[in-house]
Structure formats: structure tokens, C-alpha cells
Write a protein that holds these residues in place. Structure first.
Motif, PDB file in Angstrom:
ATOM      1  N   GLN A   1      34.961  32.517  55.566  1.00  0.00           N
ATOM      2  CA  GLN A   1      33.833  33.449  55.417  1.00  0.00           C
ATOM      3  C   GLN A   1      33.546  33.715  53.931  1.00  0.00           C
ATOM      4  OE1 GLN A   1      34.089  37.019  57.854  1.00  0.00           O
ATOM      5  NE2 GLN A   1      35.162  35.862  59.451  1.00  0.00           N
ATOM      6  N   TYR A   2      34.639  33.850  53.159  1.00  0.00           N
ATOM      7  CA  TYR A   2      34.497  34.094  51.710  1.00  0.00           C
ATOM      8  C   TYR A   2      33.783  32.922  51.037  1.00  0.00           C
ATOM      9  CZ  TYR A   2      35.875  34.244  46.784  1.00  0.00           C
ATOM     10  OH  TYR A   2      35.862  34.217  45.405  1.00  0.00           O
ATOM     11  N   VAL A   3      34.188  31.688  51.435  1.00  0.00           N
ATOM     12  CA  VAL A   3      33.593  30.476  50.854  1.00  0.00           C
ATOM     13  C   VAL A   3      32.094  30.416  51.169  1.00  0.00           C
ATOM     14  CG1 VAL A   3      33.554  27.937  50.973  1.00  0.00           C
ATOM     15  CG2 VAL A   3      35.722  29.152  50.777  1.00  0.00           C
ATOM     16  N   ASN A   4      31.742  30.824  52.408  1.00  0.00           N
ATOM     17  CA  ASN A   4      30.326  30.811  52.804  1.00  0.00           C
ATOM     18  C   ASN A   4      29.482  31.798  51.980  1.00  0.00           C
ATOM     19  OD1 ASN A   4      30.751  28.841  54.721  1.00  0.00           O
ATOM     20  ND2 ASN A   4      31.117  30.316  56.388  1.00  0.00           N
ATOM     21  N   LEU A   5      30.102  32.947  51.681  1.00  0.00           N
ATOM     22  CA  LEU A   5      29.377  33.960  50.891  1.00  0.00           C
ATOM     23  C   LEU A   5      29.326  33.578  49.411  1.00  0.00           C
ATOM     24  CD1 LEU A   5      30.629  37.330  52.400  1.00  0.00           C
ATOM     25  CD2 LEU A   5      28.265  36.600  52.303  1.00  0.00           C
ATOM     26  N   SER A   6      30.499  33.111  48.913  1.00  0.00           N
ATOM     27  CA  SER A   6      30.577  32.778  47.492  1.00  0.00           C
ATOM     28  C   SER A   6      30.262  31.298  47.303  1.00  0.00           C
ATOM     29  CB  SER A   6      31.992  33.070  46.992  1.00  0.00           C
ATOM     30  OG  SER A   6      32.172  32.466  45.739  1.00  0.00           O
ATOM     31  N   LYS A   7      29.439  31.016  46.355  1.00  0.00           N
ATOM     32  CA  LYS A   7      29.080  29.628  46.099  1.00  0.00           C
ATOM     33  C   LYS A   7      30.001  28.986  45.047  1.00  0.00           C
ATOM     34  CE  LYS A   7      25.672  30.297  48.893  1.00  0.00           C
ATOM     35  NZ  LYS A   7      25.868  29.867  50.279  1.00  0.00           N
TER      36      LYS A   7
ATOM     37  N   LEU B   1      30.971  40.800  47.690  1.00  0.00           N
ATOM     38  CA  LEU B   1      29.974  39.728  47.734  1.00  0.00           C
ATOM     39  C   LEU B   1      28.788  40.118  48.620  1.00  0.00           C
ATOM     40  CD1 LEU B   1      32.279  36.576  47.928  1.00  0.00           C
ATOM     41  CD2 LEU B   1      30.652  37.080  46.113  1.00  0.00           C
ATOM     42  N   GLY B   2      29.102  40.827  49.741  1.00  0.00           N
ATOM     43  CA  GLY B   2      28.027  41.290  50.633  1.00  0.00           C
ATOM     44  C   GLY B   2      27.095  42.250  49.899  1.00  0.00           C
ATOM     45  N   LEU B   3      27.698  43.196  49.132  1.00  0.00           N
ATOM     46  CA  LEU B   3      26.895  44.157  48.356  1.00  0.00           C
ATOM     47  C   LEU B   3      26.067  43.443  47.299  1.00  0.00           C
ATOM     48  CD1 LEU B   3      29.400  47.100  47.886  1.00  0.00           C
ATOM     49  CD2 LEU B   3      27.203  47.247  49.030  1.00  0.00           C
ATOM     50  N   GLU B   4      26.695  42.481  46.600  1.00  0.00           N
ATOM     51  CA  GLU B   4      25.985  41.707  45.569  1.00  0.00           C
ATOM     52  C   GLU B   4      24.754  41.033  46.166  1.00  0.00           C
ATOM     53  OE1 GLU B   4      28.377  38.860  43.503  1.00  0.00           O
ATOM     54  OE2 GLU B   4      29.570  40.393  42.493  1.00  0.00           O
ATOM     55  N   GLN B   5      24.962  40.476  47.401  1.00  0.00           N
ATOM     56  CA  GLN B   5      23.863  39.783  48.070  1.00  0.00           C
ATOM     57  C   GLN B   5      22.717  40.747  48.382  1.00  0.00           C
ATOM     58  OE1 GLN B   5      25.030  37.761  51.696  1.00  0.00           O
ATOM     59  NE2 GLN B   5      24.291  35.833  50.899  1.00  0.00           N
ATOM     60  N   LYS B   6      23.109  41.944  48.897  1.00  0.00           N
ATOM     61  CA  LYS B   6      22.088  42.957  49.232  1.00  0.00           C
ATOM     62  C   LYS B   6      21.291  43.352  47.990  1.00  0.00           C
ATOM     63  CE  LYS B   6      23.911  45.398  53.260  1.00  0.00           C
ATOM     64  NZ  LYS B   6      24.598  46.617  53.716  1.00  0.00           N
TER      65      LYS B   6
ATOM     66  N   GLN C   1      18.952  40.673  46.955  1.00  0.00           N
ATOM     67  CA  GLN C   1      17.756  40.609  47.814  1.00  0.00           C
ATOM     68  C   GLN C   1      16.769  41.709  47.457  1.00  0.00           C
ATOM     69  OE1 GLN C   1      19.563  40.775  51.663  1.00  0.00           O
ATOM     70  NE2 GLN C   1      19.768  38.547  51.870  1.00  0.00           N
ATOM     71  N   ARG C   2      17.354  42.922  47.187  1.00  0.00           N
ATOM     72  CA  ARG C   2      16.493  44.066  46.838  1.00  0.00           C
ATOM     73  C   ARG C   2      15.711  43.784  45.547  1.00  0.00           C
ATOM     74  NH1 ARG C   2      19.975  49.090  46.684  1.00  0.00           N
ATOM     75  NH2 ARG C   2      20.553  48.456  48.767  1.00  0.00           N
ATOM     76  N   VAL C   3      16.433  43.265  44.538  1.00  0.00           N
ATOM     77  CA  VAL C   3      15.799  42.930  43.249  1.00  0.00           C
ATOM     78  C   VAL C   3      14.720  41.878  43.461  1.00  0.00           C
ATOM     79  CG1 VAL C   3      16.204  41.867  40.996  1.00  0.00           C
ATOM     80  CG2 VAL C   3      17.791  43.584  41.849  1.00  0.00           C
TER      81      VAL C   3
END
Length: 777
Positions: A139-145, A206-211, A214-216
Motif C-alpha cells: 500500500q505504501y509503494v502504491n501511494l509513494s512513487k 502520504l495520504g495527507l500530502e495527496q489531499k 489535490q486541494r492546491v
């Protein structure tokens, strides 16, 4: 890996790096001791101990500066780089513990022991943990590139739990200190648990970073969309023929708002309204209303201030240049300047210049502004009967605009002008509210720092404004409003002052305005005196200016028609130019008379003399009062009449005179309304004169209220009354004893030419005002 568990081995301290067992990686080695350690390791069996430094900044670490648990590694390859450093390929073999440091000068050598306990078969609990860790890592690998899919596949093929833990730990973005904790955790299930916890945390971050990302992105997309739409709008407006389009106008307004230096809350409001204006179609009725409102917010001064010229001597010079006399007002202005210089901050005073027309109240305020080097703005309040004139209209009304105060501030262009409120006594209340009540907030130093205008809707600071008001009749100003102002009375001018004003100001001004010069016209002093005495009768100098203008016009006609090249105006030629005198100078009676006394009155035009006549006719004791007298004056006559009846014997009057005679009291100029108690002693003196036959002295004027016991009470306006006595040619003035303190206010030239007699009882009045009765009578 060597057979001995304990052995001596070279140590390579690492900065900002930690090598786990099973890891293969390149190291660049440059420190001299580290290079020596590598060379020694190559001589022995190519094995070396790798430990991390606690503090990265230390170049030459000691025993305390490195962690005591590290990784035993095999040197696979060494390569010397051109810059002098050595690139090494190392493979981590096993965890090892430093037992002790051995003394070596050229490199670090330690006694170490390999830590075992990782080769046993995994228990079911450990296997479950391994699966869980693998799942979370995926799951971590999928979130982090940052981790490649190939790495993930390699990790999935690992069966040994200790190796799995170390490989995953090496791929996590952890600080050296956190990696060291994992290296020092020997039991494999504990290590897997720690890694599981770290993976959970990393996933959340990573989830927060993604959010956030997306907001930005959304925000950027929205901005780009708005920009695109604005550009489209501009293009459409251009096609429709709207030259620059509304966009250009909006941008210009936005720039003006930023430059206007408004308070934060006002700027926020202006920008909010501008956004509304921008989105509104130009054809909408509210569009122009919004535009006007924004323009007002921009043009009204919010912080722009002019610097005061705090030079008392210069101010004194300017005030003297512009005005002759008026010492009290000048003194007050200079006091304000002095305090301003000492404190550097003073709420603007609110001065009320009260006095008859033509004494220079308005022009004095203009001079004050010139002396202070402030902006000057004037509004006339005469006849205002709508509260909205002061406070403005709400924006919901058609044609709404700010009140006169904010309009004046816009005209001034600074927050500290001299603001003249002319004719404050002539405001009237009507069905649209009471404007004088609205003026309370403007003229209250405690409230006017947040003056509320209905149109602006934002509080406006008037505390730095120097308000000057003018009034002819202070009695007409409502009490609460009067309380907020400092009254400075300008009574009027003496003959000497009028002469000074005419010579220094009026004559030069009129000569210039009529296109004449001193070479073409000369007005002698005796001619000016004649104009003052016989052609004008006023407290101010407005009519005198008109008569001087009249003389200049006549002179201009004579010069233009070619009759004369130069006109000299003397006492004798004034009558030829202006006709017969309009007034008789010296209104004092020509001879002593029975039943006629001269009183002194206070009027809005200054002071005046008042002749009071009494006539007796046989009748039944009726008292008739004529001359358009007010209630107070009628009551004064009744009080005088009652006093005389009670003292008839002592005054040598027939005790039943009130049954034998009808008494008529008349005050000439019957068309002019008159009121007030100060004619009390004058009416009593005229009545007693008529009843006793004793003549009233022609040179005596008097003022004072009378009581039923004959006491004389104080009155107001003594300065004006004294000046009217002087003007009328009287030489003696009887005044109430309590008014003695007011004599200081009377100009010196008037005081010298009059004899003031303070009295406290009517008996003293009669002694000075009536002739002695001759014995033959």
C-alpha cells in the motif's frame, strides 16, 4: 563471515548513512582515517565494521561519537576517484556489537562481536506479521512513487523474516537515529512490529500530502478557470464595442483601492464591493450605484494628513495681517498651536465664533487655516432641516450620497483640515429629523473619532479636524450642541477699529476690485469717518464695505467719463457722491426730557439704544404697553409699575395715581420685536420721571433687570450694549453692580469715553439718571 565470534576489525564511521545487513550499496570515503581503515580491511579479509555517527558535523569522531551497534560488511569493490576520494561497494553481512575501542593513530580499530539469533525457523506469529508488513508495504509503494514496482516484487520473494525486515527498513525514508533503533532491535518480531507502525504512519502522511496536493491543484484550476473566463469576457466586451471593457476599469479601481491607504476593514469592504461590481452586468441599475460607492471610498481621505506649521510668531503675523482687533480669538488659536507643539497630538478643538453679521467670523476661520497651513473647507448649515444632510442617505435610496461632512472631507483631501460650519444657529428641525441632533456626534470630541455616515457605512475619524462654527445668536443653538463647543464672542467693532479695518483692508480691496489705483483715487480719513458715522449703523463692517464700494464706483464713472483724472474723496464730497446721510450720529436725546429714558439693548446685529417713552392721561389706571414687546418685557413693565405703587410716598408721587391716570409705555420702532428683562430699570425711570415731573438726563443710558423690591439684577451682552452707547454719543452708563466683572471685555477706547456707574438698587439709578427737582417746582 569469520569463524570467531569476537575479533578485532577496522571501523568505518558513516555520516548520515546506515547500512543494514543484506544491503549492497556504494559509499564515497574521503576522510584519511576512513581510507586507512579500508586499506587495512583489504589487507586482512576484506571485512570492515560500519557504524553511524551520532552527530554528522564532527569530522574526527571519537568513541563517544559513534553508535556501538553497527553492521559487519564485506568490501566487494574499491575504486579511486580523481578528486582523491574512494568509492567502495559494500555488502552488509550481520549485526555486530563494539566491545571496546583499540588504540590506533592512523585508523579506528575495535574489538567486536557478531550478534546471532536470526537463523531459526519463523514462528506462526512472525509469519502473520510478515504478511501484514508485506501488505502494508505494498500500500505504501502504491501511494509513494519513490519505490519501484521491481523492488516490491523482490521484497515479496524474501522468505526470511530478519532479511525482510532489514530490506523494507532500508527502503523507508527514516532519519539515521530511527534506522539505528531498528538496527538495535534484535528480536525479529519486535522489529517487524516497529516497521508495521512506521509504515502505518508513513501511509497517513502520504495520504495527507495527496489531499493537500489535490486541494492546491483544484485551487490552481479554479484560478486558471477564472483567468480564462475573464479573458473571454474581455474579448466579448471588445467585440461589443466596449473599448477597454469592464475588466480594465475594475483593475484600475483595484489599483486605486490599494493606493488609497484605507484602514484594513474599509479596504476589505471596498474589494468585496468591487468583486460584486465586476460580476454585475453593466446594464444593471445597481452597477452605477456600486461604482459611485467604490469611488467615494477611494476619494475620501482616510490617513492623508497635512503637516501643521507650528510657528506661533508666524501665525500671529498672519492673523494680524488678515484681521484688525479680535484679540481674544487670536489668543485662543495661538494657545491651541502652543499645546499642539508641546504634545504633538491634540484632539481638534471645536470653536464657536458668535457675533453679529459682518464682524469677520467666516474670514477669521479662513485665516486660522492659513496660519496652520491646513486645508480649509466650509459648509453652510443655514436652513438645513434634513438629518441626511449631515449623516448622508442609505445606499438603498435613489441618488444616495454622503452627508455634507464627508463631502467636505473629500473636498479637503486631508484628515486634519480647518472645517467651518457656518450659521450653526440657523439649522431647523423638520419631519425628516433633527440635523442639530446629528451634529452632536460630529462636534463631540469623545465620539467623532468614529463618525457614522449612512452612505459610507464604515466609521470615519474626525478627531483630527479643527471644527470652527459660526453663529449670530447663541440662544438659538440647542443646549446639548452648545455644550460641545467653546464659545468665543465677537461683539462688534468700535469706531476706531472700523477705521483701522477700512484703511487696512476694505479700501485697498475695493480700489483693486474696481480697477482703480492709489494714483486715481484717494479717500481721506475724515471721509471714512463720515461713512462710518452717518452712512452705516452696524456691529460689523459689511455695510461699510458696500458704501466704500459705492464711492469707488462713483469715482470710476467720473474717471472713465473724462470728468476727472484723479478723485479725492473728503468729508465734504461724500455727501455729493452718496446723497444725504442715512443716520444721525449720536442718537442721544438733544435735551433732558420728562418721561423718556434711554435703555441699551442687545440685538443679533450687535448692541443698540432703546428709547422708552411714558405718557400719562386722565383715566382709571390702565397700563398700556406698545412697540411689539415680548412677554418678558411686558412683565418687567408690570414689575416696575408695582414697585412704584409700593414706594409712592417715598418717591413723592400721589399714592392713588393708578386710579387717576391711564399710563401708556411705548418703545419706538414699533415694527421691531423686542424682548428681555434688561429694560426693567429704564421703564421704571421713565415712569417715575413722568409721575414726578423730574427730567431724565439726556447723556445717561441704562440697563438692568428690576425686582419688586427695587433691586437691580445683572444682564447679558454688556460689551455690545456699551458699544452701542458709545456709538449713540452717551457719556454715562448705569449698569448692575454684578456686571462690574464684565467691564474688562469692553474695548479700551470705549471704556475711556464712557463713565460706568454700577448700582444695586433703583434709588441709586434715580439719583444718577434724574435731574434734581427745583424748589420752585
Amino acid at each position: 563471515m569469520g569463524e570467531k565470534k569476537k575479533r578485532n576489525i577496522p571501523l568505518l564511521p558513516l555520516r548520515g548513512l546506515l547500512v543494514f545487513p543484506t544491503m549492497v550499496l556504494h559509499l564515497d570515503v574521503g576522510r584519511e582515517k576512513s581510507v586507512q581503515a579500508l586499506e587495512q580491511a583489504m589487507v586482512d579479509d576484506s571485512e570492515i565494521l560500519l557504524t553511524s555517527q551520532v552527530d554528522l558535523s564532527i569530522d574526527e569522531p571519537t568513541e563517544e561519537d559513534v553508535y556501538h551497534i553497527g553492521t559487519l560488511a564485506k568490501i566487494k569493490q574499491m575504486l579511486k576517484l580523481p578528486n582523491g576520494t574512494i568509492r567502495v561497494l559494500v555488502e552488509g553481512l550481520a549485526r555486530a556489537k563494539v566491545l571496546r575501542f583499540l588504540d590506533r593513530d592512523d585508523y579506528f580499530e575495535v574489538e567486536m562481536e557478531v550478534i546471532n539469533g536470526e537463523d531459526q525457523e519463523p514462528e506462526p506469529e512472525v509469519q502473520a506479521l510478515m504478511r501484514n508488513v508485506l501488505d502494508q508495504f505494498e500500500q505504501y509503494v502504491n501511494l509513494s512513487k519513490k519505490v519501484t514496482v521491481e523492488t516490491m516484487q523482490t521484497v515479496q520473494d524474501i522468505e526470511e523474516p530478519y532479511r525482510l525486515a532489514d530490506v523494507i527498513a532500508s527502503h523507508l525514508p527514516l532519519k539515521v537515529s530511527e534506522k539505528q533503533k531498528l538496527l538495535e532491535t534484535i528480536p525479529v518480531h519486535e522489529r517487524l512490529m516497529n516497521i508495521l507502525e512506521i509504515l502505518n504512519n508513513e501511509k497517513e502522511v502520504l495520504g495527507l500530502e495527496q489531499k493537500i496536493g489535490q486541494r492546491v491543484k483544484k485551487s490552481m484550476e479554479k484560478t486558471q478557470k477564472e483567468y480564462y473566463l475573464r479573458e473571454q469576457m474581455k474579448a466579448i466586451q471588445k467585440e461589443l464595442g466596449d473599448k477597454d471593457g469592464k475588466g480594465g476599469e475594475v483593475e484600475e479601481l483595484r489599483k486605486k483601492i490599494e493606493e488609497a491607504d484605507m484602514p484594513e476593514n474599509v479596504e476589505e469592504k471596498a474589494l468585496k464591493e468591487l468583486d460584486r461590481y465586476e460580476k454585475m452586468p453593466s446594464a444593471a441599475a445597481e452597477s452605477s450605484v456600486l461604482r459611485n460607492y467604490i469611488e467615494w471610498l477611494i476619494t475620501v481621505p482616510w490617513k492623508k494628513e497635512t503637516a501643521d506649521r507650528l510657528d506661533i510668531n508666524n501665525a500671529q503675523k498672519i492673523l494680524d495681517e488678515d484681521h484688525y482687533g479680535l484679540d481674544k480669538v487670536k489668543e485662543r488659536v495661538l494657545e491651541y498651536l502652543a499645546v499642539q507643539e508641546l504634545t504633538e497630538s491634540l484632539k481638534g478643538p471645536i470653536l464657536c465664533l458668535a457675533g453679529p453679521p459682518g464682524v469677520g467670523k467666516t474670514s477669521l476661520a479662513r485665516s486660522v487655516a492659513r496660519a496652520l497651513e491646513r486645508k480649509f473647507v466650509r459648509i453652510s448649515l443655514g436652513g438645513i432641516r434634513d438629518e441626511a444632510e449631515i449623516r448622508g442617505h442609505r445606499r438603498t435610496y435613489v441618488g444616495a450620497m454622503p452627508g455634507r461632512i464627508i463631502q467636505g472631507m473629500k473636498k479637503a483631501g486631508s484628515v486634519n483640515p480647518v472645517f467651518l460650519l457656518d450659521e450653526i444657529d440657523k439649522m431647523a428641525s423638520g419631519f425628516r429629523g433633527d440635523p442639530s441632533a446629528a451634529m452632536l456626534e460630529v462636534l463631540d470630541p469623545e465620539q467623532n473619532n468614529s463618525f457614522s455616515d449612512h452612505y459610507l457605512e464604515e466609521p470615519y475619524d474626525l478627531s483630527k479636524v479643527m471644527f470652527v462654527t459660526t453663529a449670530n445668536n447663541v440662544g438659538m443653538i440647542p443646549e446639548p450642541l452648545l455644550d460641545r463647543m467653546e464659545i468665543i464672542s465677537i461683539a462688534g467693532y468700535t469706531e476706531v477699529e472700523k477705521m483701522g479695518i477700512a484703511k487696512g483692508h476694505l479700501l485697498p480691496k475695493q480700489i483693486e476690485e474696481h480697477g482703480l489705483s492709489k494714483g486715481k483715487i484717494q479717500v481721506k480719513e475724515d471721509a471714512l469717518l463720515k461713512l462710518i458715522r452717518y452712512y452705516t449703523r452696524e456691529a460689523g463692517v459689511r455695510n461699510l464695505e458696500r458704501e466704500i464700494a459705492n464711492v469707488c464706483r462713483k469715482a470710476a464713472k467720473l474717471i472713465v467719463s473724462g470728468d476727472k483724472k484723479r478723485v479725492i474723496v473728503t468729508e465734504n464730497t461724500v455727501e455729493d457722491m452718496l446723497g444725504r446721510p442715512r443716520f444721525r450720529y449720536g442718537l442721544a436725546e438733544k435735551e433732558n426730557q420728562i418721561g423718556a429714558a434711554t435703555g441699551l439693548a442687545y440685538t443679533t446685529g450687535g448692541g443698540d439704544t432703546l428709547s422708552i417713552e411714558v405718557s400719562l392721561a386722565k383715566g382709571k389706571g390702565e397700563l398700556t404697553l406698545t412697540g411689539k414687546l415680548g412677554d418678558v418685557m411686558k412683565e418687567s413693565a408690570q414689575a416696575a409699575f408695582s414697585y412704584i405703587r409700593s414706594r409712592a410716598d417715598e418717591l413723592e408721587i400721589d399714592t392713588d395715581f393708578h386710579e387717576k391716570y391711564d399710563i401708556h409705555i411705548h418703545v419706538p420702532e414699533g415694527a421691531t420685536p423686542k424682548d428681555g428683562p434688561s429694560a426693567g430699570i429704564t421703564m421704571a425711570t421713565a415712569l417715575i420721571s413722568a409721575l414726578t415731573g423730574r427730567k431724565v438726563k439726556k447723556e445717561v443710558g441704562m440697563t438692568g433687570e428690576i425686582t419688586l423690591r427695587g433691586r437691580v439684577l445683572p444682564i447679558g451682552g454688556l460689551k455690545e450694549k456699551s458699544m452701542s452707547a458709545h456709538r449713540a454719543g452717551l457719556t454715562t452708563v448705569i449698569i448692575p453692580k454684578d456686571n462690574e466683572k464684565d467691564l474688562e471685555e469692553i474695548p479700551e477706547s470705549v471704556r475711556k469715553s464712557l463713565t460706568f456707574i454700577p448700582v444695586s438698587h433703583l434709588d441709586e439709578v434715580l439719583k444718577h439718571a434724574l435731574e434734581e427737582k427745583h424748589e420752585s417746582e
